[in-house]
Design a protein around this motif. Sequence first.
Motif, PDB file in Angstrom:
ATOM      1  N   PRO A  50       0.834  -1.203   0.000  1.00 54.41           N
ATOM      2  CA  PRO A  50       0.000   0.000   0.000  1.00 54.41           C
ATOM      3  C   PRO A  50       0.871   1.256   0.000  1.00 54.41           C
ATOM      4  O   PRO A  50       1.945   1.294   0.597  1.00 54.41           O
ATOM      5  CB  PRO A  50      -0.797  -0.125   1.308  1.00 54.41           C
ATOM      6  CG  PRO A  50      -0.773  -1.584   1.637  1.00 54.41           C
ATOM      7  CD  PRO A  50       0.552  -2.085   1.150  1.00 54.41           C
ATOM      8  N   LEU A  51       0.376   2.291  -0.645  1.00 55.24           N
ATOM      9  CA  LEU A  51       1.141   3.534  -0.746  1.00 55.24           C
ATOM     10  C   LEU A  51       1.418   4.139   0.627  1.00 55.24           C
ATOM     11  O   LEU A  51       2.483   4.715   0.852  1.00 55.24           O
ATOM     12  CB  LEU A  51       0.395   4.539  -1.616  1.00 55.24           C
ATOM     13  CG  LEU A  51       0.232   4.149  -3.095  1.00 55.24           C
ATOM     14  CD1 LEU A  51      -0.553   5.221  -3.834  1.00 55.24           C
ATOM     15  CD2 LEU A  51       1.591   3.941  -3.746  1.00 55.24           C
ATOM     16  N   LEU A  52       0.485   4.008   1.568  1.00 52.95           N
ATOM     17  CA  LEU A  52       0.688   4.589   2.889  1.00 52.95           C
ATOM     18  C   LEU A  52       1.844   3.911   3.610  1.00 52.95           C
ATOM     19  O   LEU A  52       2.615   4.575   4.318  1.00 52.95           O
ATOM     20  CB  LEU A  52      -0.593   4.502   3.723  1.00 52.95           C
ATOM     21  CG  LEU A  52      -0.525   5.170   5.099  1.00 52.95           C
ATOM     22  CD1 LEU A  52      -0.157   6.649   4.974  1.00 52.95           C
ATOM     23  CD2 LEU A  52      -1.846   5.002   5.840  1.00 52.95           C
ATOM     24  N   GLU A  53       1.977   2.601   3.454  1.00 54.80           N
ATOM     25  CA  GLU A  53       3.104   1.908   4.084  1.00 54.80           C
ATOM     26  C   GLU A  53       4.433   2.413   3.541  1.00 54.80           C
ATOM     27  O   GLU A  53       5.402   2.594   4.285  1.00 54.80           O
ATOM     28  CB  GLU A  53       2.989   0.397   3.865  1.00 54.80           C
ATOM     29  CG  GLU A  53       1.910  -0.272   4.684  1.00 54.80           C
ATOM     30  CD  GLU A  53       1.939  -1.782   4.570  1.00 54.80           C
ATOM     31  OE1 GLU A  53       2.975  -2.314   4.077  1.00 54.80           O
ATOM     32  OE2 GLU A  53       0.957  -2.431   4.959  1.00 54.80           O
ATOM     33  N   ILE A  54       4.503   2.638   2.246  1.00 53.61           N
ATOM     34  CA  ILE A  54       5.730   3.172   1.640  1.00 53.61           C
ATOM     35  C   ILE A  54       5.993   4.579   2.159  1.00 53.61           C
ATOM     36  O   ILE A  54       7.127   4.936   2.495  1.00 53.61           O
ATOM     37  CB  ILE A  54       5.602   3.162   0.104  1.00 53.61           C
ATOM     38  CG1 ILE A  54       5.438   1.740  -0.406  1.00 53.61           C
ATOM     39  CG2 ILE A  54       6.828   3.826  -0.532  1.00 53.61           C
ATOM     40  CD1 ILE A  54       5.149   1.655  -1.893  1.00 53.61           C
ATOM     41  N   ALA A  55       4.924   5.381   2.252  1.00 51.20           N
ATOM     42  CA  ALA A  55       5.062   6.757   2.738  1.00 51.20           C
ATOM     43  C   ALA A  55       5.658   6.783   4.141  1.00 51.20           C
ATOM     44  O   ALA A  55       6.608   7.515   4.425  1.00 51.20           O
ATOM     45  CB  ALA A  55       3.708   7.459   2.721  1.00 51.20           C
ATOM     46  N   VAL A  56       5.108   5.964   5.033  1.00 55.36           N
ATOM     47  CA  VAL A  56       5.583   5.945   6.421  1.00 55.36           C
ATOM     48  C   VAL A  56       7.013   5.438   6.502  1.00 55.36           C
ATOM     49  O   VAL A  56       7.838   5.962   7.261  1.00 55.36           O
ATOM     50  CB  VAL A  56       4.636   5.079   7.282  1.00 55.36           C
ATOM     51  CG1 VAL A  56       5.218   4.868   8.674  1.00 55.36           C
ATOM     52  CG2 VAL A  56       3.258   5.727   7.370  1.00 55.36           C
ATOM     53  N   ARG A  57       7.354   4.433   5.705  1.00 54.41           N
ATOM     54  CA  ARG A  57       8.715   3.879   5.720  1.00 54.41           C
ATOM     55  C   ARG A  57       9.756   4.955   5.409  1.00 54.41           C
ATOM     56  O   ARG A  57      10.845   4.950   5.984  1.00 54.41           O
ATOM     57  CB  ARG A  57       8.833   2.741   4.719  1.00 54.41           C
ATOM     58  CG  ARG A  57      10.249   2.143   4.650  1.00 54.41           C
ATOM     59  CD  ARG A  57      10.352   0.997   3.667  1.00 54.41           C
ATOM     60  NE  ARG A  57       9.365  -0.025   3.950  1.00 54.41           N
ATOM     61  CZ  ARG A  57       8.447  -0.449   3.089  1.00 54.41           C
ATOM     62  NH1 ARG A  57       8.400   0.049   1.864  1.00 54.41           N
ATOM     63  NH2 ARG A  57       7.585  -1.376   3.445  1.00 54.41           N
ATOM     64  N   TYR A  58       9.417   5.872   4.532  1.00 55.21           N
ATOM     65  CA  TYR A  58      10.392   6.873   4.124  1.00 55.21           C
ATOM     66  C   TYR A  58      10.174   8.230   4.771  1.00 55.21           C
ATOM     67  O   TYR A  58      10.584   9.267   4.253  1.00 55.21           O
ATOM     68  CB  TYR A  58      10.424   6.972   2.593  1.00 55.21           C
ATOM     69  CG  TYR A  58      11.009   5.706   2.012  1.00 55.21           C
ATOM     70  CD1 TYR A  58      12.367   5.431   2.091  1.00 55.21           C
ATOM     71  CD2 TYR A  58      10.177   4.730   1.452  1.00 55.21           C
ATOM     72  CE1 TYR A  58      12.898   4.253   1.605  1.00 55.21           C
ATOM     73  CE2 TYR A  58      10.700   3.545   0.969  1.00 55.21           C
ATOM     74  CZ  TYR A  58      12.059   3.313   1.055  1.00 55.21           C
ATOM     75  OH  TYR A  58      12.588   2.121   0.583  1.00 55.21           O
ATOM     76  N   GLY A  59       9.537   8.205   5.935  1.00 55.76           N
ATOM     77  CA  GLY A  59       9.540   9.381   6.794  1.00 55.76           C
ATOM     78  C   GLY A  59       8.393  10.350   6.615  1.00 55.76           C
ATOM     79  O   GLY A  59       8.449  11.463   7.147  1.00 55.76           O
ATOM     80  N   TYR A  60       7.337   9.965   5.898  1.00 49.31           N
ATOM     81  CA  TYR A  60       6.207  10.868   5.687  1.00 49.31           C
ATOM     82  C   TYR A  60       5.052  10.462   6.594  1.00 49.31           C
ATOM     83  O   TYR A  60       4.660   9.298   6.641  1.00 49.31           O
ATOM     84  CB  TYR A  60       5.785  10.859   4.215  1.00 49.31           C
ATOM     85  CG  TYR A  60       6.860  11.449   3.331  1.00 49.31           C
ATOM     86  CD1 TYR A  60       6.937  12.817   3.108  1.00 49.31           C
ATOM     87  CD2 TYR A  60       7.830  10.626   2.756  1.00 49.31           C
ATOM     88  CE1 TYR A  60       7.950  13.362   2.322  1.00 49.31           C
ATOM     89  CE2 TYR A  60       8.843  11.168   1.969  1.00 49.31           C
ATOM     90  CZ  TYR A  60       8.894  12.526   1.755  1.00 49.31           C
ATOM     91  OH  TYR A  60       9.902  13.058   0.995  1.00 49.31           O
ATOM     92  N   GLY A  61       4.520  11.449   7.312  1.00 47.14           N
ATOM     93  CA  GLY A  61       3.502  11.158   8.311  1.00 47.14           C
ATOM     94  C   GLY A  61       2.119  10.929   7.747  1.00 47.14           C
ATOM     95  O   GLY A  61       1.231  10.488   8.481  1.00 47.14           O
TER      96      GLY A  61
END
Length: 288
Positions: free
Chosen positions: A70-81
């Motif tokens: 999921p895009l949200l998991e990728i976002a969180v992994r790379y430092g985006y809240g």
Amino acid sequence: MLERLNQAVEHIERHLDQQVDVAELARVTITSEYHLRRMFSALAGMPLSEYVRRRRLTVAGAEVLAGREPLLEIAVRYGYGSGEAFARAFRALHGVGPGEARRSGAALVSQPRLSFRLTVEGTDSMRYRVVDRPGFNVVGLRARVPLVHAGPNQAIVDFVRGIDPRVLERLEELPDQEPQGVVSVCDDLDPSRAEGTELDYYHAVITSAAAPGGTTALPVPAGTWAVFTCSGPAPRAVQELWRDVFTQWFPSNPYRSRPGPEILRTRLSPDGTEADAELWLPVEREQG
């Protein structure tokens, strides 16, 4: 120093999915955070923080296109809240949002991993000396201006043109040590040295005297200075000297930059097209 910078790049690659700690990078490179930021920006052509951002979004882009998470998991992994913050950053680099990129398989921007190497680009020797100086005052007039890497800095030009000649006459009576005469002083620069960031510019003199009315004093503590000289077309020769000090001299000598004002004494030809310049930079010996 170049080998240490490559170690910093390797450390960044191993921690793209974590908060990159500049203090830890400075420890890896056995230098100060201040000098690390200065060296990286000069050699890479971009601030350290921008390189980390672009590398994260490059790797994240590959994972977006892979379509397995999921895009949200990728976002969180790379430092985006949030997904929204990730989408804004993703679009700023790639020109397309992550959802659209996944649906269409769009071509994305890739920031290559950096590798620093020393390249010899000529046979001219750099003229410099290293001196220890007691404390002194920078006394003159100050303005907050943007940083310009190439060409005239119009904000500085306009500021200097607006100075009362009577104030300059009073200043010219004060210098009692090197560099003599009226100098240009840059202080409180953004650590990134990115184009357009702001700095304090002083049109000033170097003196042990106090500041007369209508002027500003910047006290400078005792320390070590590297003094570089050059001659050539104005302002290009001076801007290239600044660049060459960080891309050639620092990597080849056992010194690092330290916080403090940077002082430039320039003598222009009668038509203003040529300059003899002396650049004073605060330095300290590298440890280890």
